[in-house]
Design an enzyme around this catalytic site. Sequence first.
Site, PDB file in Angstrom:
ATOM      1  CE1 TYR A  56      -4.203   1.292  -0.324  1.00 18.56           C
ATOM      2  CE2 TYR A  56      -3.701   2.579   1.629  1.00 18.56           C
ATOM      3  CZ  TYR A  56      -4.515   2.306   0.564  1.00 18.56           C
ATOM      4  OH  TYR A  56      -5.646   3.062   0.352  1.00 18.56           O
ATOM      5  CE  LYS A  75      -7.246   6.092   0.434  1.00 19.14           C
ATOM      6  NZ  LYS A  75      -8.325   6.852  -0.237  1.00 19.14           N
TER       7      LYS A  75
HETATM    8  P1  NAD Z   1     -12.596   3.242  -8.365  1.00 17.94           P
HETATM    9  O1  NAD Z   1     -11.445   2.997  -9.270  1.00 17.94           O
HETATM   10  O2  NAD Z   1     -13.894   2.696  -8.764  1.00 17.94           O
HETATM   11  O3  NAD Z   1     -12.731   4.785  -8.017  1.00 17.94           O
HETATM   12  C1  NAD Z   1     -11.640   5.657  -7.916  1.00 17.94           C
HETATM   13  C2  NAD Z   1     -12.088   6.957  -8.557  1.00 17.94           C
HETATM   14  O4  NAD Z   1     -11.083   7.964  -8.448  1.00 17.94           O
HETATM   15  C3  NAD Z   1     -12.391   6.792 -10.044  1.00 17.94           C
HETATM   16  O5  NAD Z   1     -13.733   7.121 -10.298  1.00 17.94           O
HETATM   17  C4  NAD Z   1     -11.468   7.794 -10.715  1.00 17.94           C
HETATM   18  O6  NAD Z   1     -12.088   8.400 -11.825  1.00 17.94           O
HETATM   19  C5  NAD Z   1     -11.247   8.794  -9.584  1.00 17.94           C
HETATM   20  N1  NAD Z   1     -10.079   9.626  -9.810  1.00 17.94           N
HETATM   21  C6  NAD Z   1      -8.780   9.238  -9.922  1.00 17.94           C
HETATM   22  N2  NAD Z   1      -8.008  10.306 -10.205  1.00 17.94           N
HETATM   23  C7  NAD Z   1      -8.838  11.392 -10.272  1.00 17.94           C
HETATM   24  C8  NAD Z   1      -8.654  12.766 -10.545  1.00 17.94           C
HETATM   25  N3  NAD Z   1      -7.446  13.288 -10.838  1.00 17.94           N
HETATM   26  N4  NAD Z   1      -9.742  13.596 -10.521  1.00 17.94           N
HETATM   27  C9  NAD Z   1     -10.977  13.098 -10.252  1.00 17.94           C
HETATM   28  N5  NAD Z   1     -11.220  11.802 -10.010  1.00 17.94           N
HETATM   29  C10 NAD Z   1     -10.162  10.952 -10.017  1.00 17.94           C
HETATM   30  O7  NAD Z   1     -12.122   2.596  -6.955  1.00 17.94           O
HETATM   31  P2  NAD Z   1     -12.794   2.639  -5.503  1.00 17.94           P
HETATM   32  O8  NAD Z   1     -12.171   1.486  -4.804  1.00 17.94           O
HETATM   33  O9  NAD Z   1     -14.265   2.749  -5.592  1.00 17.94           O
HETATM   34  O10 NAD Z   1     -12.155   3.963  -4.872  1.00 17.94           O
HETATM   35  C11 NAD Z   1     -12.918   4.987  -4.250  1.00 17.94           C
HETATM   36  C12 NAD Z   1     -12.258   5.410  -2.949  1.00 17.94           C
HETATM   37  O11 NAD Z   1     -12.357   4.346  -2.008  1.00 17.94           O
HETATM   38  C13 NAD Z   1     -10.766   5.726  -3.060  1.00 17.94           C
HETATM   39  O12 NAD Z   1     -10.469   6.827  -2.227  1.00 17.94           O
HETATM   40  C14 NAD Z   1     -10.120   4.474  -2.509  1.00 17.94           C
HETATM   41  O13 NAD Z   1      -8.811   4.701  -1.999  1.00 17.94           O
HETATM   42  C15 NAD Z   1     -11.100   4.166  -1.401  1.00 17.94           C
HETATM   43  N6  NAD Z   1     -11.004   2.812  -0.829  1.00 17.94           N
HETATM   44  C16 NAD Z   1     -11.080   1.725  -1.640  1.00 17.94           C
HETATM   45  C17 NAD Z   1     -10.982   0.459  -1.088  1.00 17.94           C
HETATM   46  C18 NAD Z   1     -11.036  -0.762  -1.957  1.00 17.94           C
HETATM   47  O14 NAD Z   1     -10.592  -1.834  -1.513  1.00 17.94           O
HETATM   48  N7  NAD Z   1     -11.579  -0.688  -3.159  1.00 17.94           N
HETATM   49  C19 NAD Z   1     -10.840   0.301   0.296  1.00 17.94           C
HETATM   50  C20 NAD Z   1     -10.775   1.448   1.103  1.00 17.94           C
HETATM   51  C21 NAD Z   1     -10.858   2.703   0.530  1.00 17.94           C
END
Ligand code: NAD
Length: 264
Positions: free
Chosen positions: A157, A164
């Site tokens: 990570y 984060k």
């Molecule tokens: P995802 O890939 O579906 O979503 C990530 C989003 O970030 C995408 O829609 C992308 O377009 C957007 N993004 C990236 N760069 C960008 C920019 N410059 N401007 C605007 N938008 C931008 O993945 P996800 O897992 O749904 O991620 C959403 C959030 O959840 C993130 O913050 C991620 O770190 C967090 N998260 C995810 C997990 C997991 O296991 N999937 C766990 C904990 C937290």
Amino acid sequence: MGFLQGKRALITGIASDRSIASGIAEAMHRQGAELAFTYLNDKLRPRVEKAAAALGSDIVLPLDVSSDEQINACFEQLGQRWDGFDILVHAIAYAPREAIEGEFLDGLTRENWNTAHEISAFSLAAMAKAARPLMKDRNGSILTLSYLGAERALQNYNVMGVAKASLEATVRYLALNLGPEGTRVNAISAGPIKTLSAAGIANFRKMLGHFEQYAPLRRSVTIEDVGNTAAFLCSDLAAGITGEVTYVDSGYNILGMTGIGDED
Ligand code: NAD
């Protein structure tokens, strides 16, 4: 009547129907919120427009958070449709692939560090600042998504964990700043979910398997689990909660050592 009836929510971060933001949008729609959406680029635009239409919305705005102009333009355009709004969902993160695999120091460059922090943490504060005039004095709520790597050192990570940690600290400072005008700011720390972003983390599948084996609930979490908690946290039911990180992770974060009771 849903508990978000009469609330307006801007949802960022939809890249697919597996995105956590998609689960949040659906849950908020079920609870009666009116929705608006942003998309990162032209490739994602049709997907976000389709998701928006399915949830009764025709407000779909471009937003790449690496640009101050786009952040300001997004809220200017939103202000032309809504004279104010109540909920801002920040579901955005990015780090270059080489920074989220292998050893922390191997993928470490000034550029990777800055990119991860700018897109994943600074963007929350920048959006809160631009949204402030539209969210002021409405008992509104800002919500972001974090991960356990903010407070524990997790393999692969890497710099995203440091970003984060910055994001979670930003939640507390925003909560302190915006509380007097009625805006609450919180994070959900979600367990691993297979989304497009997650696929970029090395050995993600192995991590998910470990999680399902040892988390107290013995299952991974879904975007519906996260969506329902997000809807609650952004509603008046959570009116006394701000500056918090709420875990939606089948209880994984409470564990110390795992696997000690396993048979050899
Ligand atoms: P995802 O890939 O579906 O979503 C990530 C989003 O970030 C995408 O829609 C992308 O377009 C957007 N993004 C990236 N760069 C960008 C920019 N410059 N401007 C605007 N938008 C931008 O993945 P996800 O897992 O749904 O991620 C959403 C959030 O959840 C993130 O913050 C991620 O770190 C967090 N998260 C995810 C997990 C997991 O296991 N999937 C766990 C904990 C937290």
